[in-house]
Scaffold this active site. Structure first.
Site, PDB file in Angstrom:
ATOM      1  CE1 TYR A 107      -2.050  -6.066-173.768  1.00  0.00           C
ATOM      2  CE2 TYR A 107      -1.966  -4.902-171.680  1.00  0.00           C
ATOM      3  CZ  TYR A 107      -1.815  -6.059-172.413  1.00  0.00           C
ATOM      4  OH  TYR A 107      -1.439  -7.218-171.783  1.00  0.00           O
ATOM      5  CE  LYS A 161      -5.844   0.466-162.616  1.00  0.00           C
ATOM      6  NZ  LYS A 161      -4.893  -0.491-162.875  1.00  0.00           N
ATOM      7  NE  ARG A 193      -1.461   1.154-165.823  1.00  0.00           N
ATOM      8  CZ  ARG A 193      -0.451   1.786-165.260  1.00  0.00           C
ATOM      9  NH1 ARG A 193      -0.209   3.049-165.558  1.00  0.00           N
ATOM     10  NH2 ARG A 193       0.320   1.192-164.384  1.00  0.00           N
ATOM     11  NE  ARG A 198      -1.963  -6.696-166.660  1.00  0.00           N
ATOM     12  CZ  ARG A 198      -1.992  -6.103-165.478  1.00  0.00           C
ATOM     13  NH1 ARG A 198      -2.991  -6.293-164.648  1.00  0.00           N
ATOM     14  NH2 ARG A 198      -1.010  -5.310-165.096  1.00  0.00           N
ATOM     15  CB  SER A 245       0.830  -1.527-162.051  1.00  0.00           C
ATOM     16  OG  SER A 245      -0.094  -0.462-162.086  1.00  0.00           O
ATOM     17  CG  ASP A 255      -6.681  -2.824-160.462  1.00  0.00           C
ATOM     18  OD1 ASP A 255      -5.504  -2.997-160.097  1.00  0.00           O
ATOM     19  OD2 ASP A 255      -6.999  -2.021-161.359  1.00  0.00           O
ATOM     20  CB  CYS A 293       3.242  -4.268-156.339  1.00  0.00           C
ATOM     21  SG  CYS A 293       4.515  -3.380-157.246  1.00  0.00           S
ATOM     22  CG  HIS A 320      -4.136   1.148-158.162  1.00  0.00           C
ATOM     23  ND1 HIS A 320      -2.786   1.087-158.420  1.00  0.00           N
ATOM     24  CD2 HIS A 320      -4.708   0.177-158.925  1.00  0.00           C
ATOM     25  CE1 HIS A 320      -2.549   0.106-159.292  1.00  0.00           C
ATOM     26  NE2 HIS A 320      -3.687  -0.457-159.607  1.00  0.00           N
TER      27      HIS A 320
HETATM   28  P1  GTP Z   1      -2.095  -4.834-161.405  1.00  0.00           P
HETATM   29  O1  GTP Z   1      -3.189  -5.673-161.967  1.00  0.00           O
HETATM   30  O2  GTP Z   1      -1.091  -4.440-162.431  1.00  0.00           O
HETATM   31  O3  GTP Z   1      -2.581  -3.660-160.647  1.00  0.00           O
HETATM   32  O4  GTP Z   1      -1.197  -5.808-160.448  1.00  0.00           O
HETATM   33  P2  GTP Z   1      -1.440  -6.428-158.998  1.00  0.00           P
HETATM   34  O5  GTP Z   1      -1.039  -5.445-157.963  1.00  0.00           O
HETATM   35  O6  GTP Z   1      -2.780  -7.011-158.893  1.00  0.00           O
HETATM   36  O7  GTP Z   1      -0.334  -7.592-158.953  1.00  0.00           O
HETATM   37  P3  GTP Z   1      -0.506  -9.177-158.987  1.00  0.00           P
HETATM   38  O8  GTP Z   1      -1.189  -9.721-157.784  1.00  0.00           O
HETATM   39  O9  GTP Z   1      -1.067  -9.554-160.309  1.00  0.00           O
HETATM   40  O10 GTP Z   1       1.006  -9.654-158.906  1.00  0.00           O
HETATM   41  C1  GTP Z   1       1.961  -9.263-159.868  1.00  0.00           C
HETATM   42  C2  GTP Z   1       3.161 -10.172-159.807  1.00  0.00           C
HETATM   43  O11 GTP Z   1       3.712 -10.179-158.484  1.00  0.00           O
HETATM   44  C3  GTP Z   1       2.828 -11.621-160.137  1.00  0.00           C
HETATM   45  O12 GTP Z   1       3.826 -12.133-160.994  1.00  0.00           O
HETATM   46  C4  GTP Z   1       2.852 -12.312-158.807  1.00  0.00           C
HETATM   47  O13 GTP Z   1       3.237 -13.651-158.933  1.00  0.00           O
HETATM   48  C5  GTP Z   1       3.852 -11.496-157.989  1.00  0.00           C
HETATM   49  N1  GTP Z   1       3.510 -11.505-156.538  1.00  0.00           N
HETATM   50  C6  GTP Z   1       2.283 -11.268-156.001  1.00  0.00           C
HETATM   51  N2  GTP Z   1       2.293 -11.400-154.655  1.00  0.00           N
HETATM   52  C7  GTP Z   1       3.570 -11.701-154.320  1.00  0.00           C
HETATM   53  C8  GTP Z   1       4.224 -11.947-153.065  1.00  0.00           C
HETATM   54  O14 GTP Z   1       3.625 -11.925-151.988  1.00  0.00           O
HETATM   55  N3  GTP Z   1       5.571 -12.216-153.122  1.00  0.00           N
HETATM   56  C9  GTP Z   1       6.259 -12.262-154.302  1.00  0.00           C
HETATM   57  N4  GTP Z   1       7.579 -12.529-154.279  1.00  0.00           N
HETATM   58  N5  GTP Z   1       5.665 -12.037-155.504  1.00  0.00           N
HETATM   59  C10 GTP Z   1       4.351 -11.754-155.513  1.00  0.00           C
HETATM   60  C1  SPV Z   2      -2.400  -1.667-163.720  1.00  0.00           C
HETATM   61  O1  SPV Z   2      -1.494  -1.411-164.516  1.00  0.00           O
HETATM   62  O2  SPV Z   2      -2.405  -1.218-162.531  1.00  0.00           O
HETATM   63  C2  SPV Z   2      -3.499  -2.557-164.132  1.00  0.00           C
HETATM   64  C3  SPV Z   2      -3.594  -2.935-165.543  1.00  0.00           C
HETATM   65  O3  SPV Z   2      -4.337  -2.911-163.309  1.00  0.00           O
HETATM   66  S1  SPV Z   2      -4.295  -1.697-166.547  1.00  0.00           S
HETATM   67  O4  SPV Z   2      -5.732  -1.897-166.578  1.00  0.00           O
HETATM   68  O5  SPV Z   2      -3.735  -1.860-167.875  1.00  0.00           O
HETATM   69  O6  SPV Z   2      -4.015  -0.399-165.989  1.00  0.00           O
HETATM   70 MN    MN Z   3      -3.899  -2.073-161.214  1.00  0.00          MN
END
Ligand code: GTP
Ligand code: SPV
Ligand code: MN
Length: 614
Positions: A211, A220, A71, A385, A262, A287, A264, A240
């Protein structure tokens, strides 16, 4: 069907107007069929933009332009009538001025391309909470992704009325005189990208990026930026947030939502495999959550999406087996590395790659003996992704498409905070929970910026919705307070918690990645405490910052010894750290909102400070 067959006069007129402006070579109304999907895939493969994966059925790898990998918050605009309505945290341009600029860019922007008309639904088809939109796009990649991420195509038309959300998208790269993309991802230079929301008109115009959230406009732009505006008008919440279904060993069920910025950990938490025996987590959404009061006075949530657009790096059989399974077929991969045997690979996949890899920029390089790479030299982009159908997830909850949604017992806030914020604490009441949401902060990740130099810096990201709120964030805080006041029985409101899986101690060589908490499946230990809190169990102590686990209340059976040692540290109130936090909120965060900041939040900040000073 053709544009002429569109029955709704408002939709038809809008499509015709956009066709006139964008001047595509042809217009295709998408039916959402597999035949159509495969036809568009073939166009992408023939153009050198997609690679079929021998190792994953019906799955394809795309590589985007290196300037178009996430983004672009700097180029995202809330074009409300006044800057005040957009608020201090959104980029604003006067809507008339922005429209004039964008019309200039849109004029003839689809030369040499096809305009696709995608009718889509956010939410289970026909659900009383669902909303409908139409995306016009000149990107086959967008059509394919929208097909997975939303309920799209022929079946949607019968639900579309004059309240549809118009979403116009162009990659911003007209092809003149028979020019071809020649295997190069089409997009416009960064300064020509515009991801624009017109909140009063409930209108979305996106230009110049292909993207993710910039281009898949249901996500979003619609389900958060425009939906947050609708939610405020209509008295509900567009957030979110992940949604998970938690079952205890006795078979009792509670639903939990969680807002983390994002990259996290939302997808990971939503698909978690508990390390504590007898507990089960199932996924409703990873999400976005739309929450509305049900007739019984509880808040019910639906997942408006139909797929996962998940972060690939870090996803392994150990960290998130369910996500790997969900993405094992019928999946689109973007900016992952390609192996010699026709599979995808990324950093943190859990095993080193063999032989040669094609990296996300298209360069062939020798794989390294580890599954890590030096910063800046990753084989997969850190925001690479997978786009996978939610129904393929082995832990998808049986009621994930329930039209009325699922009743929420707990709401979590969190972010990447290497210090100060403890593993978990609970708010004393709803408004204190709104306060906790309002102060969320996190390290910036590769998902939120295309500028790698920003990654790792801490910024406030209230409610994890900073880049996704369609109006003044101060008014958004007020809306949350109003929702609490609108509850017919406050006891039925979800309990609110702040979690932090990301405390760090870089001086402790024993800790993998320096993290003081194992995270992932072990987060179930915290979910157990939260579950019991929702039942009013006596498992807490009162502290200056809120309710926290009393000694022994977090299950540590089977936890590695070094985590047993770090646990007391991350369950302690860091009084000095919190005093700095209060100072920063008071001096740098809250003043931004001026008269839009609810008085309730300042009062809670004062109270927190007084408790810390006692
Ligand atoms: P968006 O799709 O961008 O909104 O991200 P999200 O909040 O769904 O994050 P996601 O679960 O994809 O995790 C993002 C990164 O954080 C990945 O590389 C995970 O491996 C890492 N991660 C997720 N949960 C944990 C956790 O509990 N501990 C640690 N250390 N890393 C984590
Ligand atoms: C985020 O960035 O929080 C995502 C990926 O879930 S995007 O759809 O590109 O915003
Ligand atoms: Mn997201």
């Amino acid at each position: 069907m053709t544009v002429n067959d569109i029955k709704n006069a408002k939709v038809k007129a809008w499509v015709e107007e956009c066709v006139k402006m964008c001047e595509p070579d042809q217009v295709v109304v998408c039916d959402g069929s597999t035949a159509e999907y495969d036809r568009l895939v073939k166009i992408c493969v023939d153009a050198g933009l997609a690679t079929p994966l021998a190792k994953k059925p019906h799955s394809y790898l795309f590589r985007s332009d290196p300037s178009d990998v996430a983004r672009v918050e700097k180029r995202t605009f809330i074009a409300a009538k006044t800057q005040e309505a957009a608020g201090p945290t959104n980029n604003w341009i006067d809507p008339a001025e922005l429209k004039a600029t964008m019309k200039g860019l849109y004029k003839g922007c689809m030369h040499g391309r096809t305009m696709y008309v995608i009718p889509f639904c956010m939410g289970p088809l026909g659900s009383p909470i669902a909303k409908y939109g139409i995306e016009l796009t000149d990107s086959e990649y967008v059509v394919l992704n929208m097909d997975i991420m939303t309920r799209a195509g022929e079946k949607v038309w019968k639900y579309i009325d004059d309240n549809f959300i118009p979403c116009l998208h162009s990659v911003g790269k007209p092809l003149n005189n028979g020019e071809k993309d020649n295997g190069v991802w089409a997009c416009a230079p960064v300064e020509q990208k515009y991801i624009s929301q017109f909140p009063e008109e409930h209108l979305i115009w996106s230009y110049g990026s292909g993207y993710g959230g910039n281009a898949l406009l249901g996500k979003k732009c619609f389900a958060l930026r425009i939906a947050s505006v609708l939610a405020r008008e209509e008295g509900w919440l567009a957030e979110h947030m992940l949604i998970l279904k938690l079952t205890n060993p006795q078979g009792e069920v509670k639903y939990v939502t969680g807002a983390f910025p994002s990259a996290c950990g939302k997808t990971n938490l939503a698909m978690l495999i508990p390390t504590i025996p007898g507990w089960k987590v199932e996924t409703v959404g990873d999400d976005i959550a739309w929450m509305k009061f049900g007739k019984d006075g509880r808040l019910y949530a639906i997942n408006p999406e139909a797929g996962f657009f998940g972060v690939a790096p870090g996803t392994s059989a150990q960290s998130n087996k369910n996500a790997l399974e969900a993405a094992s077929k019928n999946t689109i991969f973007t900016n992952c590395a390609l192996t010699e045997d026709g599979d995808v690979w990324w950093e943190g996949i859990g095993y080193p790659a063999k032989g040669k890899l094609v990296d996300w920029k298209g360069n062939t390089r020798d794989a390294l003996p580890k599954d890590k790479s030096p910063k800046g030299e990753e084989f997969a982009h850190p925001n690479a992704r997978f786009t996978a159908p939610a129904k393929q997830c082995p832990c998808i909850a049986s009621d994930w498409e329930s039209p009325e949604g699922v009743p929420i017992s707990a709401i979590l806030f969190g972010g990447r905070r290497p210090s100060t914020i403890p593993l978990v604490h609970q708010s004393r009441d709803w408004n204190h929970g709104v306060f906790l949401g309002s102060i969320v902060g996190s390290e910036i990740t590769a998902a939120s910026t295309i500028d790698a130099s920003q990654v790792g810096k801490i910024r406030r990201d209230p409610f994890a919705i900073l880049p996704f709120c369609g109006y003044n964030m101060g008014d958004y805080f007020q809306h949350w307070i109003d929702v609490g006041n609108a509850a017919k029985d406050k006891d039925l409101l979800p309990k609110i918690f702040y979690v932090n899986w990301f405390r760090k101690d870089d001086n402790n060589a024993e800790l993998p990645g320096g993290f003081m908490w194992p995270g992932y499946g072990d987060n179930s230990r915290v979910l157990e405490w939260i579950f019991d809190r929702c039942d009013g169990k006596d498992n807490f102590i009162d502290t200056p910052i809120g309710y926290m686990p009393k000694e022994g209340a977090i299950n540590t059976d089977g936890l590695a010894d070094y985590y047993k040692k770090t646990l007391p540290e991350i369950l302690k109130v860091d009084v000095e750290g919190w005093k700095k936090e209060v100072k920063d909120i008071r001096e740098n965060h809250y003043p931004k909102f001026g008269k839009h900041l609810p008085k309730e939040l300042t009062a809670i900040l004062d109270e927190l400070e007084a408790r810390l000073n006692k």
